[in-house]
Design a protein around this motif. Structure first.
Motif, PDB file in Angstrom:
ATOM      1  N   PRO A   7     -15.738  21.565 -67.796  1.00  0.00           N
ATOM      2  CA  PRO A   7     -14.897  21.924 -68.659  1.00  0.00           C
ATOM      3  C   PRO A   7     -14.405  23.698 -67.522  1.00  0.00           C
ATOM      4  N   VAL A  47     -16.289  22.148 -75.778  1.00  0.00           N
ATOM      5  CA  VAL A  47     -16.629  21.400 -74.599  1.00  0.00           C
ATOM      6  C   VAL A  47     -17.808  21.528 -74.692  1.00  0.00           C
ATOM      7  N   TYR A  53     -18.907  16.320 -71.640  1.00  0.00           N
ATOM      8  CA  TYR A  53     -18.647  17.594 -71.061  1.00  0.00           C
ATOM      9  C   TYR A  53     -19.705  17.764 -70.044  1.00  0.00           C
ATOM     10  N   ALA A  56     -19.284  24.318 -68.828  1.00  0.00           N
ATOM     11  CA  ALA A  56     -18.114  25.100 -69.011  1.00  0.00           C
ATOM     12  C   ALA A  56     -18.439  25.831 -67.638  1.00  0.00           C
ATOM     13  N   HIS A 113     -11.594  19.987 -67.194  1.00  0.00           N
ATOM     14  CA  HIS A 113     -10.666  19.851 -67.826  1.00  0.00           C
ATOM     15  C   HIS A 113     -10.331  21.104 -68.638  1.00  0.00           C
TER      16      HIS A 113
END
Length: 475
Positions: A7, A47, A53, A56, A113
């Motif tokens: 992410p 996420v 995932y 991030a 993403h």
């Protein structure tokens, strides 16, 4: 997808359309507009599914670095990195820098993403199906955008024309359309085949960087060099200012998606709102029988189709239709709800006045990495504040040239360093800090420390702080 998706959360914006709640020092992504957690925290939660995932990457500006770290810590979420933009240059270089960092951290084949931090998304089964299909397509080299099936003729969004249908997987983009007027938006809604451009993307780190290098070489070089020359600062990564500033200020839509032959769209109809204006907040929330959405201490009589939010004073509204009333401790906005897109214009006017610019930049309550403070009263040569310090946190070791301070503890335990002597204070105890003394405040306890601070002196500005030591790197 077998490999985790990385992410990339964009959290550096300073939106004005949700003023007076959203301000430059604490914009809407860090506010709890749809529940008890902020929009940024809601994005982090979405996420944090380890089966889908990787940790991030957050890209934000330096001013928000401690808010980002604090709100992630509150959720117990580990981040792969917090990238700090040295200056605002829009989304093209921000995403390109995140892609370069992700490639170095997760490998060139990483799938990213890209998500705005301030959207309201219903992550249902359709959402996860779309994420999986978009990731598969991105792994094959496509640059995928998520197109939201429009439900009304919105003039505040860009649109995407495509033959895509919900459930038909990733489809080609025919063209991107600028924000339309009301007539054109209604026409597109009637025709079909048009989708709201959500600002959410699924891209391969390597394929995206190659497209940036081809279509926007200045942006590519700026992002590459800013990451290569970045420096660690505590838990943050400061992108190189000289390199980053060389990038043109341009959105990723203009720089890449409208030019690339790799652009694709997946049509989705899960619940989504960019919460970009007060009428969007009203549309996304739960309303009563009279179509009113309220939050905080509100009393209504004969009010319909309205949004009333307050975080401080009690607000009473009588006999009105189609109004937005947003009240904070130091400012109140009142306008037609149906014209809420125009809030930005009044904020621009406020910013142009020396007596009103402050209420567009900071709240009455200011947040710091150790806690924060709220202004209680200001007078000639004196100021009263309420300070709150989180458990285990401490302010910088500092002194002032122009003011003395009195501290009165009203809750918790304070550890006060005054010219090398450490004193512990409990509730209802106080201490005097003379002008020029070297002092520090800490909270050694397990609950928040609250105290009243009375400042007296010839100058009381926040810039009269000489920091000697600071655990947050602000010396």
């Amino acid at each position: 997808m077998t490999q985790p998706i990385v992410p990339v959360i964009l959290a550096g914006g300073q939106g004005t359309r949700l003023w007076p709640m959203s301000r430059a020092a604490r914009p809407k992504q860090f506010l709890a507009l749809t529940g008890t957690t902020s929009l940024f925290q809601n994005t982090l939660r979405r996420v944090s599914n380890d089966a889908v995932y990787a940790p991030a990457i957050v890209i934000t500006n330096s001013e928000y670095r401690f808010i980002v770290a604090e709100q992630a810590t509150e959720l117990g979420v580990q981040l792969a990195g917090i990238l700090l933009e040295p200056t605002a240059r829009n989304t093209a270089v921000a995403i390109a820098a995140a892609a370069a960092f992700a490639a170095s951290r997760f490998g060139a084949d990483a799938i990213l993403h890209v998500l705005p931090s301030d959207h309201d998304v219903n992550a249902n089964a359709d959402y996860w199906l779309a994420v999986n299909e978009a990731a598969t397509s991105a792994a094959a080299g496509k640059l995928v955008t998520f197109g939201i099936v429009p439900t009304y003729p919105e003039t505040g969004f860009g649109y995407i024309k495509s033959p895509a249908l919900v459930g038909s997987g990733v489809q080609p983009v025919e063209r991107f359309i600028e924000k339309p007027d009301a007539e054109r938006a209604a026409q597109m809604l009637s025709e079909g085949g048009y989708f709201w451009n959500s600002g959410m993307f699924m891209i391969g780190a390597d394929s995206f960087q190659r497209e940036v290098e081809t279509l926007a070489p200045e942006t590519f070089r700026a992002a590459r060099d800013a990451v290569a020359q970045a420096k660690a600062d505590l838990d943050f990564i400061r992108l190189d200012e000289t390199a980053f500033s060389a990038a043109p200020s341009i959105s990723v839509d203009y720089a890449i998606f409208e030019k690339t032959s790799r652009a694709a769209v997946i049509a989705v109809d899960f619940g989504w709102s960019d919460l970009g204006s007060w009428d969007a907040v009203w549309k996304s929330g739960t309303r009563d029988g009279a179509q009113n959405l309220t939050q905080g201490a509100v009393t209504l009589d004969g009010v319909r189709n309205s949004l009333i939010i307050t975080d401080h004073p009690h607000v009473a509204v009588n006999g009105l239709d189609d109004v937005a009333v947003i009240a904070t401790g130091d400012a109140v906005y009142v306008g037609r709800l149906s014209e809420a897109q125009n809030v930005g214009a009044i904020v621009k006017t406020l910013r142009s006045g020396k007596d009103t610019i402050a209420i567009t930049e900071t709240h009455k309550t200011a947040y710091r990495p150790w806690g924060g403070y709220a202004s209680v009263v200001n007078g000639d040569r004196f100021q009263v504040k309420r300070l709150f310090v989180k458990p285990g946190k401490k302010l910088s070791l500092q002194k002032h040239h122009h003011r003395a301070e009195h501290w009165v503890v009203v809750r918790g335990t304070a550890e006060v360093t005054l010219d090398g002597t450490v004193t512990t204070l409990s509730e209802n105890q106080s201490i005097y800090l003379p002008l020029g003394c070297v002092h520090r405040l800490a909270n050694p306890g397990k609950i928040d420390l609250e105290l009243i601070e009375v400042q007296t002196g010839s100058y009381l500005g926040e810039d009269d702080i000489i920091r000697i030591e600071d655990e947050f790197g602000r010396v």
